[in-house]
Design an enzyme around this catalytic site. Structure first.
Site, mmCIF file in Angstrom:
data_model
loop_
_atom_site.group_PDB
_atom_site.id
_atom_site.type_symbol
_atom_site.label_atom_id
_atom_site.label_comp_id
_atom_site.label_asym_id
_atom_site.label_seq_id
_atom_site.Cartn_x
_atom_site.Cartn_y
_atom_site.Cartn_z
ATOM 1 N N ARG A 85 -0.295 -1.801 8.790
ATOM 2 C CA ARG A 85 -1.530 -1.377 8.137
ATOM 3 C C ARG A 85 -2.691 -1.518 9.104
ATOM 4 N NH1 ARG A 85 -5.203 0.973 5.243
ATOM 5 N NH2 ARG A 85 -6.129 -0.083 3.454
ATOM 6 N N ARG A 100 -0.863 4.078 2.293
ATOM 7 C CA ARG A 100 -0.701 2.913 3.163
ATOM 8 C C ARG A 100 0.616 2.199 2.854
ATOM 9 N NH1 ARG A 100 -5.722 1.179 -0.247
ATOM 10 N NH2 ARG A 100 -5.768 3.424 -0.081
ATOM 11 N N ASP A 103 -1.553 -3.110 1.271
ATOM 12 C CA ASP A 103 -2.912 -3.619 1.121
ATOM 13 C C ASP A 103 -2.801 -5.036 0.589
ATOM 14 O OD1 ASP A 103 -5.135 -2.215 1.833
ATOM 15 O OD2 ASP A 103 -5.355 -1.162 -0.060
ATOM 16 N N ASP A 105 -5.587 -7.418 -1.034
ATOM 17 C CA ASP A 105 -6.982 -7.661 -1.411
ATOM 18 C C ASP A 105 -7.140 -9.058 -1.986
ATOM 19 O OD1 ASP A 105 -7.948 -5.169 -0.659
ATOM 20 O OD2 ASP A 105 -7.504 -4.263 -2.602
#
Length: 394
Positions: A85, A100, A103, A105
């Protein structure tokens, strides 16, 4: 600020096999960021903020971490990068979204409220995103948003996003449709946490368990038997060294089980090439009656403190094939292996398998198979193990 904080992360992605990627990423988070204490189910939903043919996969993860929020951010960004990524400056500043592999977060970091050029927590878009609120509501419905003073459950009810489009990832289709594993039917159900692949000496259990763990992103646990100082001595003088050998094995397997099975409890998929029951099977064959009586008492005490496999797979091969495999791997202390000893061990395993519930055990005849060099044989074995894993959950 307390030394340890509870942080909530959201995993997301829509490229490659996200289920496998998530499993590998969780292991990295556990090792580099803090102990994973809770995970949600994996959910699928359409892309958010841009168009994509691929569904997105998401999962909420709670960790206990000693890292400060900025160190945690640096760590998860490094994990993202390790899995392919790359966040562009334009993406970060203009909030442009794209497909992607992964991720990560940071949704919450304790009750901290931070918003600067590096980090914003709580995540500012959380109240608008059903794909984040739904998995959060599964593991922390009563968590209070420190800015909005509302629970996750309340935020989900008020969410303007399409909640009905966020759906649990089906156990039988956990890999993405374009995944090679899914196309071959080789998918392990999400509910399976621990598979033990066992077999007699030379059956190939280590090779098979390692390959399965690599293919499906599982935590691989292999027995550290070569470090047992009594093993070469045992093969020279079994009667003298059997008891210290088996005690040492039991202690080491217990240590490994505590470290790898218990501490990795929140790694959703573990594949090992042994289980603690192996100690009892070998002790029955190697120890005198009074020694075995003492050993079995210790074993039963230890057994109650350890998780047991969801599925126990035994690789059966005839003794002549086992002897051929043993000779091929060339371990000096195994050079004078007695075929009768292998036969005794085989009988011990068969007796043990009969004590297990049928739906939690699987015997695979491997005498005429070559799952190391023959891809069809390997796929056939994985299909059988995956099918048995699904039955184990019924």
């Amino acid at each position: 600020m307390e030394k340890k904080q509870t942080a909530y992360l959201l995993l997301g992605g829509n490229l490659g096999n996200c289920v496998e990627t998530f499993a590998a990423v969780r292991r990295e988070i556990h090792q580099r960021s803090g102990q994973i204490v809770q995970t949600s189910s994996i959910y699928t939903s359409p892309a958010w903020g841009f168009e994509s043919e691929n569904l997105f996969y998401n999962q909420a993860v709670a960790i206990q971490t000693e890292l400060d929020p900025y160190a945690l951010l640096r760590t998860v960004l490094a994990i993202e990068k390790d899995f392919g990524r790359e966040r562009s400056a334009q993406e970060n500043t203009e909030k442009q979204y794209s497909s992607r592999t992964i991720d990560i977060d940071i949704l919450f970091y304790g009750s901290a409220v931070i918003c600067d050029t590096q980090l914003c927590v709580p995540h500012p878009l959380l109240p608008q995103r059903a794909f984040a609120l739904v998995p959060m509501a599964e593991i922390a419905p009563d968590l209070i948003h420190p800015q909005l003073n509302e629970t996750i459950r309340q935020l989900l009810r008020q969410c303007p996003d399409k909640i009905d489009e966020v759906r649990p990832c089906e156990p039988h289709s956990a890999a993405q449709p374009n995944s090679a594993n899914a196309a071959a039917g080789q998918v392990f159900p999400e509910g399976i946490r621990f598979i033990a692949i066992e077999g007699n000496i030379g059956a190939g259990k280590t090779t098979l368990s390692r390959r399965i763990s690599q293919q499906f992103g599982a935590k691989w646990v292999t027995e550290s038997f070569e470090e047992n100082i009594f093993l070469p001595k045992f093969y020279r003088n079994r009667e003298r060294y059997a008891f210290p050998l088996e005690l040492t094995f039991l202690a080491e397997r217990y240590r490994q089980a505590k470290e790898d099975f218990v501490q990795e409890l929140f790694s959703p998929f573990i594949v090992s090439d042994f289980s603690i029951s192996k100690s009892l099977i070998f002790a029955q064959n190697n120890l005198q009656e009074d020694e075995y009586s003492l050993f079995s008492r210790l074993y039963k005490i230890i057994l109650t403190t350890l998780p047991q496999p969801d599925l126990y797979v035994y690789l059966h091969s005839d003794v002549s094939r086992l002897m051929k495999n043993i000779r091929c791997r060339g371990r000096e202390y195994e050079s004078n292996m007695d075929p009768n000893y292998l036969q005794q061990i085989e009988q011990g395993y068969m007796n043990y398998m009969r004590t297990l519930p049928a739906r939690k055990s699987l015997i695979i005849e491997t005498t005429d198979m070559d799952f190391v060099n023959n891809e069809d044989d390997y796929r056939s074995m994985v299909d059988r193990i995956a099918a048995a894993a699904r039955r184990a959950l019924e």
